[in-house]
Design a protein around this motif. Sequence first.
Motif, short mmCIF file in Angstrom:
data_model
loop_
_atom_site.label_atom_id
_atom_site.label_comp_id
_atom_site.label_asym_id
_atom_site.label_seq_id
_atom_site.Cartn_x
_atom_site.Cartn_y
_atom_site.Cartn_z
N GLU A 6 28.97 25.68 48.95
CA GLU A 6 28.37 27.01 48.95
C GLU A 6 28.91 27.84 47.80
O GLU A 6 30.03 27.67 47.34
CB GLU A 6 28.64 27.71 50.28
N GLU A 7 28.08 28.76 47.37
CA GLU A 7 28.47 29.66 46.28
C GLU A 7 29.54 30.63 46.77
O GLU A 7 29.39 31.27 47.81
CB GLU A 7 27.23 30.42 45.82
N LEU A 8 30.63 30.74 46.03
CA LEU A 8 31.72 31.63 46.40
C LEU A 8 31.79 32.84 45.48
O LEU A 8 31.92 33.98 45.94
CB LEU A 8 33.05 30.88 46.36
N VAL A 9 31.69 32.60 44.18
CA VAL A 9 31.77 33.66 43.17
C VAL A 9 30.50 33.63 42.33
O VAL A 9 30.08 32.56 41.87
CB VAL A 9 32.99 33.44 42.25
N ARG A 10 29.88 34.79 42.16
CA ARG A 10 28.75 34.90 41.22
C ARG A 10 28.90 36.17 40.40
O ARG A 10 28.83 37.27 40.94
CB ARG A 10 27.41 34.87 41.94
N ILE A 11 29.13 36.00 39.12
CA ILE A 11 29.23 37.11 38.18
C ILE A 11 28.01 37.07 37.29
O ILE A 11 27.68 36.03 36.70
CB ILE A 11 30.52 37.01 37.35
N LYS A 12 27.32 38.21 37.20
CA LYS A 12 26.06 38.25 36.46
C LYS A 12 26.08 39.38 35.44
O LYS A 12 26.27 40.55 35.79
CB LYS A 12 24.89 38.45 37.44
N ASN A 13 25.92 38.99 34.15
CA ASN A 13 25.76 39.96 33.06
C ASN A 13 26.85 41.04 33.09
O ASN A 13 26.56 42.24 33.01
CB ASN A 13 24.36 40.60 33.12
N MET A 14 28.10 40.60 33.22
CA MET A 14 29.21 41.54 33.37
C MET A 14 29.74 42.03 32.01
O MET A 14 30.00 41.25 31.11
CB MET A 14 30.36 40.91 34.16
N TYR A 15 29.89 43.35 31.93
CA TYR A 15 30.48 43.99 30.76
C TYR A 15 31.68 44.84 31.20
O TYR A 15 31.65 45.46 32.27
CB TYR A 15 29.48 44.92 30.06
N LYS A 16 32.72 44.83 30.40
CA LYS A 16 33.82 45.78 30.55
C LYS A 16 34.07 46.36 29.16
O LYS A 16 34.51 45.65 28.24
CB LYS A 16 35.08 45.10 31.09
N ILE A 17 33.74 47.63 29.02
CA ILE A 17 33.79 48.29 27.72
C ILE A 17 34.82 49.41 27.75
O ILE A 17 34.79 50.29 28.63
CB ILE A 17 32.41 48.85 27.34
N LEU A 31 34.76 42.33 28.05
CA LEU A 31 33.81 41.35 28.59
C LEU A 31 32.44 41.73 28.06
O LEU A 31 32.04 42.90 28.14
CB LEU A 31 33.82 41.34 30.12
N ASP A 32 31.70 40.74 27.57
CA ASP A 32 30.47 41.03 26.83
C ASP A 32 29.33 40.15 27.35
O ASP A 32 28.97 39.14 26.75
CB ASP A 32 30.72 40.77 25.34
N GLY A 33 28.83 40.52 28.53
CA GLY A 33 27.69 39.81 29.10
C GLY A 33 28.06 38.47 29.71
O GLY A 33 27.43 37.44 29.44
N VAL A 34 29.07 38.46 30.58
CA VAL A 34 29.59 37.23 31.17
C VAL A 34 28.81 36.83 32.42
O VAL A 34 28.53 37.67 33.28
CB VAL A 34 31.10 37.39 31.51
N ASP A 35 28.45 35.54 32.51
CA ASP A 35 27.81 34.96 33.69
C ASP A 35 28.63 33.77 34.16
O ASP A 35 28.88 32.85 33.38
CB ASP A 35 26.39 34.48 33.36
N ILE A 36 29.06 33.80 35.43
CA ILE A 36 29.84 32.69 36.00
C ILE A 36 29.44 32.49 37.45
O ILE A 36 29.30 33.47 38.20
CB ILE A 36 31.35 32.96 35.95
N THR A 37 29.28 31.25 37.85
CA THR A 37 29.13 30.91 39.27
C THR A 37 30.19 29.86 39.61
O THR A 37 30.34 28.86 38.90
CB THR A 37 27.74 30.35 39.57
N ILE A 38 30.94 30.10 40.67
CA ILE A 38 31.96 29.17 41.15
C ILE A 38 31.68 28.88 42.61
O ILE A 38 31.47 29.80 43.41
CB ILE A 38 33.38 29.75 40.97
N HIS A 39 31.68 27.60 42.98
CA HIS A 39 31.39 27.21 44.35
C HIS A 39 32.68 26.95 45.13
O HIS A 39 33.74 26.72 44.55
CB HIS A 39 30.51 25.96 44.36
N GLY A 65 27.05 45.29 35.34
CA GLY A 65 26.93 43.92 35.82
C GLY A 65 27.35 43.82 37.27
O GLY A 65 27.81 44.80 37.87
N SER A 66 27.21 42.63 37.84
CA SER A 66 27.49 42.45 39.27
C SER A 66 28.50 41.35 39.49
O SER A 66 28.63 40.42 38.69
CB SER A 66 26.21 42.14 40.03
N TYR A 67 29.22 41.47 40.61
CA TYR A 67 30.17 40.45 41.05
C TYR A 67 29.99 40.28 42.55
O TYR A 67 30.32 41.18 43.32
CB TYR A 67 31.59 40.87 40.70
#
Length: 232
Positions: free
Chosen positions: A2-13, A24-32, A63-65
């Motif tokens: 199952e999906e545990l972590v989903r980061i979508k289009n994340m920015y930290k400016i 962070l410049d538009g980061v996308d990560i999925t970790i199960h 972005g979302s987490y």
Amino acid sequence: MEELVRIKNMYKIYNPGEDEVRALDGVDITIHEGEYVAIIGQSGSGKSTLMNMLGCLDVPTSGSYYLHNQDVSQMKDNDLAQIRNKEIGFIFQGFNLIANLDAIGNVELPLIYRGISKGARQKIAKQALSIVGLEKRMKHKPSEMSGGQQQRVAVARAIAAKPPVILADEPTGNLDTKTTKEIMEILRELHRAGRTVIVITHDDEIAEQAARVIKLKDGKIVADYMNQQGEE
């Protein structure tokens, strides 16, 4: 898994505008669930910022987490503190142990905030310390232990309450080669037991022990691959 972590289009400016820094410049990560992931990057790559996001120690500019299908990216401090306590076990480079508490006391500390009774806390703490091989050092304070033993206490504290995510930030940075191997073997054993392990590191040798490697540079993901030589 199952999906545990989903980061979508994340920015930290930081310093928005002409002199802005995109940590962070538009980061996308999925970790199960059950993955063993190393996030690697040199100084300035954004890996420490990403660690803060994954650990709910900070929130992104945009972005979302999603952690366990719950959007934590815009939560307030009190809510983030509850998420950290229930969902994430932290292992830091600096150990972050309380000097006047023995090993059991240090491992028990986050369990107190969960409202677990004293008897149950002690049982859980003893089990966790046994897992990391410190059965005979439970009553020792940090000043009475080696760096490797202190890091084992930190690992026991992180795993005691069985959080879904073990987040290790440069966990071997202050350790010698022999002790580094021992700590990494503990992390492998946790992964084999079904834990999700995320290691933040600048060290290629540490990263290559994970089953999956994510490389950051200038706030962007430049590589994300399964590692044939790492943990299966």
